[in-house]
Design a protein around this motif. Structure first.
Motif, PDB file in Angstrom:
ATOM      1  N   TYR A   1      -0.547   0.217  11.855  1.00 37.48           N
ATOM      2  CA  TYR A   1      -1.805   0.136  11.114  1.00 37.48           C
ATOM      3  C   TYR A   1      -2.968  -0.235  12.035  1.00 37.48           C
ATOM      4  CZ  TYR A   1       0.882   0.190   6.746  1.00 37.48           C
ATOM      5  OH  TYR A   1       1.700   0.542   5.710  1.00 37.48           O
ATOM      6  N   LYS A   2      -4.131   0.172  11.611  1.00 37.17           N
ATOM      7  CA  LYS A   2      -5.366  -0.316  12.211  1.00 37.17           C
ATOM      8  C   LYS A   2      -6.130  -1.081  11.137  1.00 37.17           C
ATOM      9  CE  LYS A   2      -7.620   4.201  11.543  1.00 37.17           C
ATOM     10  NZ  LYS A   2      -8.369   5.292  12.221  1.00 37.17           N
ATOM     11  N   TYR A   3      -6.708  -2.202  11.519  1.00 38.66           N
ATOM     12  CA  TYR A   3      -7.267  -3.134  10.546  1.00 38.66           C
ATOM     13  C   TYR A   3      -8.787  -3.211  10.664  1.00 38.66           C
ATOM     14  CZ  TYR A   3      -2.383  -4.592  10.179  1.00 38.66           C
ATOM     15  OH  TYR A   3      -1.028  -4.610   9.998  1.00 38.66           O
ATOM     16  N   THR A   4      -9.405  -3.373   9.506  1.00 41.92           N
ATOM     17  CA  THR A   4     -10.850  -3.614   9.423  1.00 41.92           C
ATOM     18  C   THR A   4     -11.036  -4.850   8.551  1.00 41.92           C
ATOM     19  OG1 THR A   4     -11.158  -2.252   7.453  1.00 41.92           O
ATOM     20  CG2 THR A   4     -11.301  -1.148   9.590  1.00 41.92           C
ATOM     21  N   PRO A   5     -12.221  -5.423   8.515  1.00 40.90           N
ATOM     22  CA  PRO A   5     -12.427  -6.623   7.678  1.00 40.90           C
ATOM     23  C   PRO A   5     -12.126  -6.411   6.204  1.00 40.90           C
ATOM     24  CG  PRO A   5     -14.220  -6.369   9.251  1.00 40.90           C
ATOM     25  CD  PRO A   5     -13.403  -5.130   9.343  1.00 40.90           C
ATOM     26  N   VAL A   6     -12.147  -5.168   5.735  1.00 39.05           N
ATOM     27  CA  VAL A   6     -11.982  -4.941   4.299  1.00 39.05           C
ATOM     28  C   VAL A   6     -10.700  -4.194   3.945  1.00 39.05           C
ATOM     29  CG1 VAL A   6     -14.456  -5.011   3.841  1.00 39.05           C
ATOM     30  CG2 VAL A   6     -13.386  -2.840   4.469  1.00 39.05           C
ATOM     31  N   ARG A   7     -10.069  -3.515   4.912  1.00 40.57           N
ATOM     32  CA  ARG A   7      -8.887  -2.722   4.566  1.00 40.57           C
ATOM     33  C   ARG A   7      -8.064  -2.437   5.807  1.00 40.57           C
ATOM     34  NH1 ARG A   7     -10.571   3.337   3.023  1.00 40.57           N
ATOM     35  NH2 ARG A   7      -8.295   3.465   3.046  1.00 40.57           N
ATOM     36  N   ARG A   8      -6.891  -1.896   5.564  1.00 40.82           N
ATOM     37  CA  ARG A   8      -6.053  -1.430   6.659  1.00 40.82           C
ATOM     38  C   ARG A   8      -5.649   0.010   6.377  1.00 40.82           C
ATOM     39  NH1 ARG A   8       0.026  -4.083   5.956  1.00 40.82           N
ATOM     40  NH2 ARG A   8       0.466  -3.175   3.889  1.00 40.82           N
ATOM     41  N   THR A   9      -5.560   0.795   7.418  1.00 40.41           N
ATOM     42  CA  THR A   9      -5.189   2.202   7.290  1.00 40.41           C
ATOM     43  C   THR A   9      -4.176   2.553   8.351  1.00 40.41           C
ATOM     44  OG1 THR A   9      -7.038   2.839   8.710  1.00 40.41           O
ATOM     45  CG2 THR A   9      -7.411   2.885   6.321  1.00 40.41           C
TER      46      THR A   9
ATOM     47  N   SER B   1       0.864  -1.181   0.000  1.00 39.22           N
ATOM     48  CA  SER B   1       0.000   0.000   0.000  1.00 39.22           C
ATOM     49  C   SER B   1       0.899   1.229   0.000  1.00 39.22           C
ATOM     50  CB  SER B   1      -0.920   0.000   1.223  1.00 39.22           C
ATOM     51  OG  SER B   1      -0.163  -0.048   2.424  1.00 39.22           O
ATOM     52  N   PHE B   2       0.413   2.317  -0.549  1.00 29.99           N
ATOM     53  CA  PHE B   2       1.201   3.541  -0.681  1.00 29.99           C
ATOM     54  C   PHE B   2       0.471   4.669   0.033  1.00 29.99           C
ATOM     55  CE2 PHE B   2       2.396   0.727  -4.031  1.00 29.99           C
ATOM     56  CZ  PHE B   2       3.765   0.874  -4.156  1.00 29.99           C
ATOM     57  N   HIS B   3       1.240   5.456   0.804  1.00 31.12           N
ATOM     58  CA  HIS B   3       0.638   6.470   1.674  1.00 31.12           C
ATOM     59  C   HIS B   3       1.222   7.840   1.350  1.00 31.12           C
ATOM     60  CE1 HIS B   3      -0.836   3.032   3.948  1.00 31.12           C
ATOM     61  NE2 HIS B   3       0.416   2.560   3.944  1.00 31.12           N
ATOM     62  N   THR B   4       0.324   8.777   1.124  1.00 34.39           N
ATOM     63  CA  THR B   4       0.759  10.142   0.863  1.00 34.39           C
ATOM     64  C   THR B   4       1.201  10.806   2.164  1.00 34.39           C
ATOM     65  OG1 THR B   4      -1.511  10.928   1.141  1.00 34.39           O
ATOM     66  CG2 THR B   4      -0.791  10.372  -1.098  1.00 34.39           C
ATOM     67  N   PHE B   5       1.969  11.888   2.024  1.00 33.02           N
ATOM     68  CA  PHE B   5       2.473  12.589   3.197  1.00 33.02           C
ATOM     69  C   PHE B   5       1.322  13.250   3.966  1.00 33.02           C
ATOM     70  CE2 PHE B   5       6.336  11.811   1.097  1.00 33.02           C
ATOM     71  CZ  PHE B   5       7.383  12.025   1.976  1.00 33.02           C
ATOM     72  N   PRO B   6       1.377  13.252   5.283  1.00 35.99           N
ATOM     73  CA  PRO B   6       0.297  13.860   6.068  1.00 35.99           C
ATOM     74  C   PRO B   6       0.276  15.374   5.904  1.00 35.99           C
ATOM     75  CG  PRO B   6       2.129  13.236   7.494  1.00 35.99           C
ATOM     76  CD  PRO B   6       2.442  12.682   6.131  1.00 35.99           C
ATOM     77  N   LYS B   7      -0.881  15.948   6.120  1.00 38.15           N
ATOM     78  CA  LYS B   7      -1.033  17.395   5.973  1.00 38.15           C
ATOM     79  C   LYS B   7      -0.477  18.192   7.148  1.00 38.15           C
ATOM     80  CE  LYS B   7      -5.046  17.146   2.886  1.00 38.15           C
ATOM     81  NZ  LYS B   7      -6.455  17.530   2.670  1.00 38.15           N
ATOM     82  N   PRO B   8      -0.643  17.755   8.404  1.00 39.91           N
ATOM     83  CA  PRO B   8      -0.083  18.536   9.520  1.00 39.91           C
ATOM     84  C   PRO B   8       1.420  18.734   9.343  1.00 39.91           C
ATOM     85  CG  PRO B   8      -1.600  16.878  10.353  1.00 39.91           C
ATOM     86  CD  PRO B   8      -1.408  16.588   8.892  1.00 39.91           C
TER      87      PRO B   8
END
Length: 262
Positions: A66-74, A22-29
């Motif tokens: 990460y935090k996980y859900t049944p369909v995705r991780r964020t 997975s690819f993550h953009t830079f945070p805004k803060p």
């Protein structure tokens, strides 16, 4: 997406159809974004600028980020990339500091050292343990303050009980604030006048031989222990003269044996 990995030096990850990365953009803060730039060792300038297409792949994050859900991780809020080639090399080549255990002899040649376990220790786990120890210390401080506060409360309660006992016990101090009762029980006009008379006769009264010894053939060198203060003995004497109370009544009032009252 394939060219976006260039924001992380030495990273060769590319987008895959199987979804393993997975690819993550830079945070805004700004503060968190600055931590990301420090972590990947990149400064913005002519050769590098953060855009909405600048990403960091999941290889550089730990599973607990990460935090996980049944369909995705964020990513969890506040997560920072921490896994890079240079960090892995530093962890392998880094030597544990020479810290001598307090219980280990200074010239000990033991193969097992308290610091040996640091070689395989995750620095993030060390940080968590440090925070945990700090939390325990912070929790213990209020407990100590509560204990000290309770000790002070018990000391005040003890002093209050002593004062209450003095007031409830039949004796001179019980009537210290009531000159009318002092005159009723002793014929002295005030508590102050009674105290002045006591101080005047105290030197002689302290050396008087009681009736108990006057009737005996010999006086014990140890002396008979007093179970009443000398001033209360004098107060009892004047109560006896003033009101003519029987000895049994005096023994009950002054909480002593009838032989003491006699």
């Amino acid at each position: 997406m394939a060219a976006d990995h260039f924001c992380v030096p030495l990273c060769t990850s590319v987008a895959r159809n199987d979804g393993s990365l997975s690819f993550h953009t830079f945070p805004k803060p700004e503060a968190l974004r600055k931590r990301w730039k420090v972590a990947i060792r990149r400064d913005e300038g002519p050769f590098f600028t953060i855009t909405r297409k600048s990403v960091v792949c999941s290889k550089h994050f730990r599973p607990e980020d990460y935090k996980y859900t049944p369909v995705r991780r964020t990513l969890k809020q506040g997560s920072v990339p921490s896994i890079f080639p240079w960090t892995l090399e530093n962890m392998k080549s880094r030597k544990a500091p020479a810290i001598r255990h307090p219980l280990m002899p200074k010239n000990s040649n033991s193969s097992e050292s308290p610091t040996s376990s640091l070689l395989d220790c995750d620095p993030h786990e060390e940080e968590e343990d440090s925070l945990s120890a700090q939390t325990q210390t912070d929790v213990s401080l209020p407990d100590t303050q509560h204990l000290l506060k309770r000790i002070l409360e018990l000391e005040k309660e003890k002093d209050l009980l002593k004062q209450q006992l003095t007031i409830e016990r039949f004796g001179l101090e019980r009537f210290a604030g009531n000159d009318d009762l002092i005159q009723y029980y002793t014929s002295f006009r005030s508590y102050k006048l009674f105290r002045q008379f006591f101080e005047f006769v105290k030197p002689s009264a302290s050396n008087m031989c009681s009736m108990y010894y006057a009737c005996a053939n010999a006086i014990s060198l140890a002396g008979r222990p007093r179970n009443m203060a000398l001033i209360d003995e004098m107060f009892m004497f004047f109560v006896r003269l003033r009101l003519g109370l029987p000895e049994q009544d005096l023994a009950v009032r002054f909480n002593c044996h009838i032989s003491t009252a006699s």
